[in-house]
Scaffold this motif. Structure first.
Motif, PDB file in Angstrom:
ATOM      1  N   ALA A 201       3.413  47.254 -78.089  1.00  0.00           N
ATOM      2  CA  ALA A 201       3.515  48.617 -77.929  1.00  0.00           C
ATOM      3  C   ALA A 201       3.893  49.250 -79.236  1.00  0.00           C
ATOM      4  CB  ALA A 201       4.124  49.251 -76.986  1.00  0.00           C
ATOM      5  N   LYS A 202       3.475  50.342 -79.599  1.00  0.00           N
ATOM      6  CA  LYS A 202       3.914  51.176 -80.833  1.00  0.00           C
ATOM      7  C   LYS A 202       5.626  51.049 -81.160  1.00  0.00           C
ATOM      8  CE  LYS A 202       3.635  55.564 -83.206  1.00  0.00           C
ATOM      9  NZ  LYS A 202       3.160  56.792 -83.204  1.00  0.00           N
ATOM     10  N   SER A 203       6.308  51.116 -79.805  1.00  0.00           N
ATOM     11  CA  SER A 203       7.696  51.470 -79.802  1.00  0.00           C
ATOM     12  C   SER A 203       8.291  50.048 -80.053  1.00  0.00           C
ATOM     13  CB  SER A 203       8.238  52.042 -78.411  1.00  0.00           C
ATOM     14  OG  SER A 203       7.656  51.158 -77.409  1.00  0.00           O
ATOM     15  N   GLU A 204       7.546  48.954 -80.120  1.00  0.00           N
ATOM     16  CA  GLU A 204       8.388  47.548 -80.172  1.00  0.00           C
ATOM     17  C   GLU A 204       8.231  47.223 -81.622  1.00  0.00           C
ATOM     18  OE1 GLU A 204       6.470  44.783 -77.506  1.00  0.00           O
ATOM     19  OE2 GLU A 204       6.371  46.187 -76.004  1.00  0.00           O
ATOM     20  N   TYR A 205       7.498  47.994 -82.409  1.00  0.00           N
ATOM     21  CA  TYR A 205       7.483  47.655 -83.978  1.00  0.00           C
ATOM     22  C   TYR A 205       8.734  47.992 -84.437  1.00  0.00           C
ATOM     23  CZ  TYR A 205       2.622  46.080 -84.183  1.00  0.00           C
ATOM     24  OH  TYR A 205       1.493  45.508 -84.028  1.00  0.00           O
ATOM     25  N   SER A 206       9.432  47.230 -85.545  1.00  0.00           N
ATOM     26  CA  SER A 206      10.406  47.712 -86.321  1.00  0.00           C
ATOM     27  C   SER A 206      10.111  48.825 -87.176  1.00  0.00           C
ATOM     28  CB  SER A 206      10.921  46.550 -86.891  1.00  0.00           C
ATOM     29  OG  SER A 206      10.014  45.917 -88.033  1.00  0.00           O
ATOM     30  N   ALA A 207      10.975  49.452 -87.782  1.00  0.00           N
ATOM     31  CA  ALA A 207      10.713  50.466 -88.615  1.00  0.00           C
ATOM     32  C   ALA A 207       9.887  50.083 -89.909  1.00  0.00           C
ATOM     33  CB  ALA A 207      12.124  51.093 -89.299  1.00  0.00           C
ATOM     34  N   ALA A 208      10.221  48.651 -90.479  1.00  0.00           N
ATOM     35  CA  ALA A 208       9.398  48.216 -91.481  1.00  0.00           C
ATOM     36  C   ALA A 208       8.042  48.041 -91.196  1.00  0.00           C
ATOM     37  CB  ALA A 208       9.855  46.975 -91.869  1.00  0.00           C
ATOM     38  N   ASP A 209       7.514  47.875 -89.800  1.00  0.00           N
ATOM     39  CA  ASP A 209       6.192  47.531 -89.635  1.00  0.00           C
ATOM     40  C   ASP A 209       5.647  48.842 -88.780  1.00  0.00           C
ATOM     41  OD1 ASP A 209       5.899  44.897 -90.246  1.00  0.00           O
ATOM     42  OD2 ASP A 209       7.133  44.358 -88.528  1.00  0.00           O
ATOM     43  N   VAL A 210       6.022  49.883 -89.263  1.00  0.00           N
ATOM     44  CA  VAL A 210       5.555  51.270 -88.680  1.00  0.00           C
ATOM     45  C   VAL A 210       4.143  51.441 -89.362  1.00  0.00           C
ATOM     46  CG1 VAL A 210       5.568  53.920 -88.427  1.00  0.00           C
ATOM     47  CG2 VAL A 210       7.611  52.474 -87.759  1.00  0.00           C
ATOM     48  N   GLY A 211       3.249  51.727 -88.196  1.00  0.00           N
ATOM     49  CA  GLY A 211       1.955  51.939 -88.963  1.00  0.00           C
ATOM     50  C   GLY A 211       0.902  50.784 -88.693  1.00  0.00           C
ATOM     51  N   ARG A 212       1.371  49.461 -88.073  1.00  0.00           N
ATOM     52  CA  ARG A 212       0.420  48.484 -87.565  1.00  0.00           C
ATOM     53  C   ARG A 212      -0.334  48.970 -86.426  1.00  0.00           C
ATOM     54  NH1 ARG A 212       0.905  43.637 -90.255  1.00  0.00           N
ATOM     55  NH2 ARG A 212       2.931  43.395 -91.622  1.00  0.00           N
ATOM     56  N   ALA A 213      -1.474  48.259 -86.277  1.00  0.00           N
ATOM     57  CA  ALA A 213      -2.154  48.579 -84.784  1.00  0.00           C
ATOM     58  C   ALA A 213      -1.166  48.110 -83.802  1.00  0.00           C
ATOM     59  CB  ALA A 213      -3.421  47.571 -85.090  1.00  0.00           C
ATOM     60  N   SER A 214      -1.305  48.911 -82.806  1.00  0.00           N
ATOM     61  CA  SER A 214      -0.705  48.472 -81.416  1.00  0.00           C
ATOM     62  C   SER A 214      -1.640  48.498 -80.259  1.00  0.00           C
ATOM     63  CB  SER A 214       0.594  49.612 -81.421  1.00  0.00           C
ATOM     64  OG  SER A 214      -0.280  50.811 -80.973  1.00  0.00           O
ATOM     65  N   LYS A 215      -0.907  48.110 -78.912  1.00  0.00           N
ATOM     66  CA  LYS A 215      -1.550  48.071 -77.914  1.00  0.00           C
ATOM     67  C   LYS A 215      -2.365  49.374 -77.673  1.00  0.00           C
ATOM     68  CE  LYS A 215       0.417  46.022 -74.443  1.00  0.00           C
ATOM     69  NZ  LYS A 215      -0.486  44.707 -74.295  1.00  0.00           N
ATOM     70  N   GLY A 216      -1.420  50.403 -77.931  1.00  0.00           N
ATOM     71  CA  GLY A 216      -2.127  51.966 -77.793  1.00  0.00           C
ATOM     72  C   GLY A 216      -3.344  52.046 -78.614  1.00  0.00           C
ATOM     73  N   ALA A 217      -3.233  51.742 -79.966  1.00  0.00           N
ATOM     74  CA  ALA A 217      -4.383  51.934 -80.752  1.00  0.00           C
ATOM     75  C   ALA A 217      -5.611  50.880 -80.430  1.00  0.00           C
ATOM     76  CB  ALA A 217      -4.018  51.289 -82.451  1.00  0.00           C
ATOM     77  N   ALA A 218      -5.325  49.526 -79.757  1.00  0.00           N
ATOM     78  CA  ALA A 218      -6.645  49.008 -79.327  1.00  0.00           C
ATOM     79  C   ALA A 218      -7.125  49.535 -78.266  1.00  0.00           C
ATOM     80  CB  ALA A 218      -6.006  47.425 -79.315  1.00  0.00           C
ATOM     81  N   LEU A 219      -6.382  50.221 -77.251  1.00  0.00           N
ATOM     82  CA  LEU A 219      -6.765  50.722 -76.013  1.00  0.00           C
ATOM     83  C   LEU A 219      -7.442  52.106 -76.225  1.00  0.00           C
ATOM     84  CD1 LEU A 219      -3.874  50.022 -73.763  1.00  0.00           C
ATOM     85  CD2 LEU A 219      -6.256  49.065 -73.385  1.00  0.00           C
ATOM     86  N   GLY A 220      -6.901  52.743 -77.267  1.00  0.00           N
ATOM     87  CA  GLY A 220      -7.584  54.104 -77.650  1.00  0.00           C
ATOM     88  C   GLY A 220      -9.107  53.834 -78.471  1.00  0.00           C
ATOM     89  N   LEU A 221      -9.114  52.761 -79.203  1.00  0.00           N
ATOM     90  CA  LEU A 221     -10.549  52.503 -79.857  1.00  0.00           C
ATOM     91  C   LEU A 221     -11.303  52.030 -78.583  1.00  0.00           C
ATOM     92  CD1 LEU A 221     -11.866  52.797 -82.488  1.00  0.00           C
ATOM     93  CD2 LEU A 221     -11.360  50.435 -82.827  1.00  0.00           C
ATOM     94  N   LEU A 222     -10.786  51.227 -78.041  1.00  0.00           N
ATOM     95  CA  LEU A 222     -11.650  50.759 -76.906  1.00  0.00           C
ATOM     96  C   LEU A 222     -12.302  51.745 -75.939  1.00  0.00           C
ATOM     97  CD1 LEU A 222     -12.925  48.152 -75.415  1.00  0.00           C
ATOM     98  CD2 LEU A 222     -10.681  47.727 -74.221  1.00  0.00           C
ATOM     99  N   GLY A 223     -11.529  52.791 -75.494  1.00  0.00           N
ATOM    100  CA  GLY A 223     -11.643  53.864 -74.742  1.00  0.00           C
ATOM    101  C   GLY A 223     -13.000  54.662 -75.413  1.00  0.00           C
ATOM    102  N   LYS A 224     -12.999  54.663 -76.787  1.00  0.00           N
ATOM    103  CA  LYS A 224     -13.874  55.672 -77.448  1.00  0.00           C
ATOM    104  C   LYS A 224     -15.100  54.597 -77.523  1.00  0.00           C
ATOM    105  CE  LYS A 224     -12.798  58.123 -80.582  1.00  0.00           C
ATOM    106  NZ  LYS A 224     -12.487  58.994 -81.868  1.00  0.00           N
TER     107      LYS A 224
END
Length: 502
Positions: A201-224
């Protein structure tokens, strides 16, 4: 994401090329061959970061294909320089041909990026000095990006060459065939399903990795993707999984795009840029979009020479309801020049923020936002059963803009409301062309775009400086809903077949 690192493993599908550093001082992998490079977690991470960096090249020009071809934007012609007549201008007037340089660049850049992604994916499995969890994550990030590229390609071109592994030999590159759209979508769905299962999940990334693809991003694109293929039940089920993941609309619409709040609570995925330095990771959208002759009136730097592309049309400006707070954030209807005179040439304002070095802005590019998810979910619900509980999702978006919520609409009226809301909420984020193709039949596209074109001919949004329209300008015949396969690709690969009409 601060670990952007340009590491171009291969250019095209043939030649290994050297890597280019960005703003991290990392070890130089150009001293190793490609086969020897993928030996450690650090090297895999660099390859994945390189794939992210390639997204910049992809989104830098997407306004040409996804906004200018629609009724959202037009161009400010330069009467003294007609060199873009058969290039970027052709998209505005639906005069694109197979020799168009921009189409060739889109095609080549996409497949260059895909080759690098496929190559990295083929190497991850053999790396032992990495935990399975990190291996899964990096694989999933690459699958997300591969799905994103193919999703754009299939919507632009229809059937496309589908390659998911490195080619065994150079000759294989000239023996490819276009796969049916269903096969391409099946692969996209496969990649995104796997990515959603493995990504944190986006919240599980460290500050250095903010901006990487997350579970929410994959689900959002899949929904589209499901929405695009009109599988509304799966679209709804996929998008509902995002609701409890902690995403919320930013209270102030302007703050969504402010570089000071990058990767905010509304952001599922955005392409990362870094301005304020000369290290090569900056954006420059406002310099592309501000009117010609505006100099520093908009950019803040008097010596700048904005290009006048992607100018909001009168049609787009009129789409905003009175008192919609998104309008002033998204566009301005003119600017005040150095002489204190108002110049009535509209421009995209969404990516206009203070910056310290001319031409080097800090704006990220939004790819997926939570408001998009809410509107997609409302659309998926309405297409199955009518508005029902879809009102709560569209109204959250409207209420953020300080507009009155909707109620009591028929299914058709709600469908029209969704189209309107998507257009104004996601204005100039490269969604309009795809939304039109999803929402309208080809016959409806012909009617809508030709009506828009005739209005532009009668009263252009921007004065043309004496340049006359050609007979074919603003004539949409329907086949232009798909772009042509570049002529050079047809020459190199005799198995490829051109799209009808070109």
């Amino acid at each position: 994401m601060k670990n952007l690192y340009k590491i171009a493993v291969l250019a095209g599908v043939l030649a290994i090329v050297s890597c280019k550093k960005s703003f991290l001082d990392l070890s130089d992998p150009t001293k190793k061959t490609a086969d020897k490079f993928y030996q450690s977690e650090d090297e895999i991470r660099q390859a994945v970061s390189g794939a992210y960096s390639s997204l910049q090249s992809h989104v830098n020009s997407q306004y040409i294909f996804a906004e200018m071809s629609s009724d959202n934007t037009t161009i400010q012609l330069d009467p003294s320089d007609r060199g873009q007549t058969d290039r970027a201008e052709a998209f505005e007037f639906w005069n694109v041909t197979a020799t168009n340089v921009n189409v060739a660049d889109l095609y080549n850049q996409s497949y260059n990026a895909l080759y690098n992604i496929n190559y990295a994916l083929s190497k991850i499995g053999g790396v032992t000095a990495i935990s399975q969890q990190k291996k899964d994550q990096y694989q999933a990030e690459l699958e997300f990006m591969r799905a994103y590229y193919y999703f754009n390609l299939v919507r632009y071109f229809g059937p496309v060459v589908l390659i998911t592994e490195p080619l065994a030999s150079s000759s294989d590159a000239f023996q490819t065939k276009r796969s049916p759209e269903k096969e391409v979508y099946d692969q996209i769905i496969k990649d995104l399903t796997d990515a959603a299962a493995k990504l944190p999940a986006k919240s599980e990334y460290s500050a250095a990795d903010v901006g990487r693809a997350s579970k929410g991003a994959a689900l959002g694109l899949l929904g589209k993707v499901y929405l695009t293929t009109k599988d509304y039940a799966k679209a709804e089920g996929t998008l509902r999984q995002i609701l409890p993941m902690g995403y919320v609309l930013v209270g102030d619409y302007a703050a969504v795009f402010d570089p000071k709040s990058k990767n905010n609570s509304e952001s599922l995925f955005e392409v990362q840029y870094q301005g304020g330095n000369n290290l090569g990771e900056w954006s420059s959208f406002i310099y592309t979009f501000a009117p010609r002759g505006s100099a520093g009136a908009i950019t803040g730097f008097p010596t700048s020479r904005p290009q006048g592309w992607n100018i909001p049309t009168k049609n787009m400006i009129a789409e905003f309801e009175p008192n919609d707070e998104r309008k002033a954030v998204s566009l301005q209807e003119g600017y005040t020049n150095a002489d204190g005179l108002f110049v009535g040439i509209p421009y995209v304002n969404k990516y206009n923020h203070p910056h310290t070095i001319a031409g080097r802005t800090d704006d990220n590019w939004p790819v997926l936002r939570y408001s998009d998810v809410l509107l997609m979910l409302a659309e998926a619900i309405n297409e199955q059963t009518g508005p029902g509980d879809a009102y709560q999702y569209i109204n959250k978006v409207r209420e953020r803009a300080h507009l009155i919520g909707l109620s009591g609409l028929s299914q058709d009226a709600f469908r029209a409301a969704i189209r309107h809301e998507r257009r104004v909420e996601l204005a100039f984020e490269n969604d309009r062309w795809f939304d039109m193709k999803r929402a309208f039949t080809n016959a409806q596209m012909i009617t809508l775009l030709n009506t828009h074109g005739q209005a532009e001919k009668a009263q252009p949004t921007v004065d043309r400086g004496g340049v006359p329209f050609s007979p074919n300008d603003y004539r949409f015949d329907g086949y232009e809903a798909l772009y042509p396969i570049p002529d050079r690709q047809l020459f190199l690969d005799k198995n490829l077949i051109q799209n009808p009409g070109y």
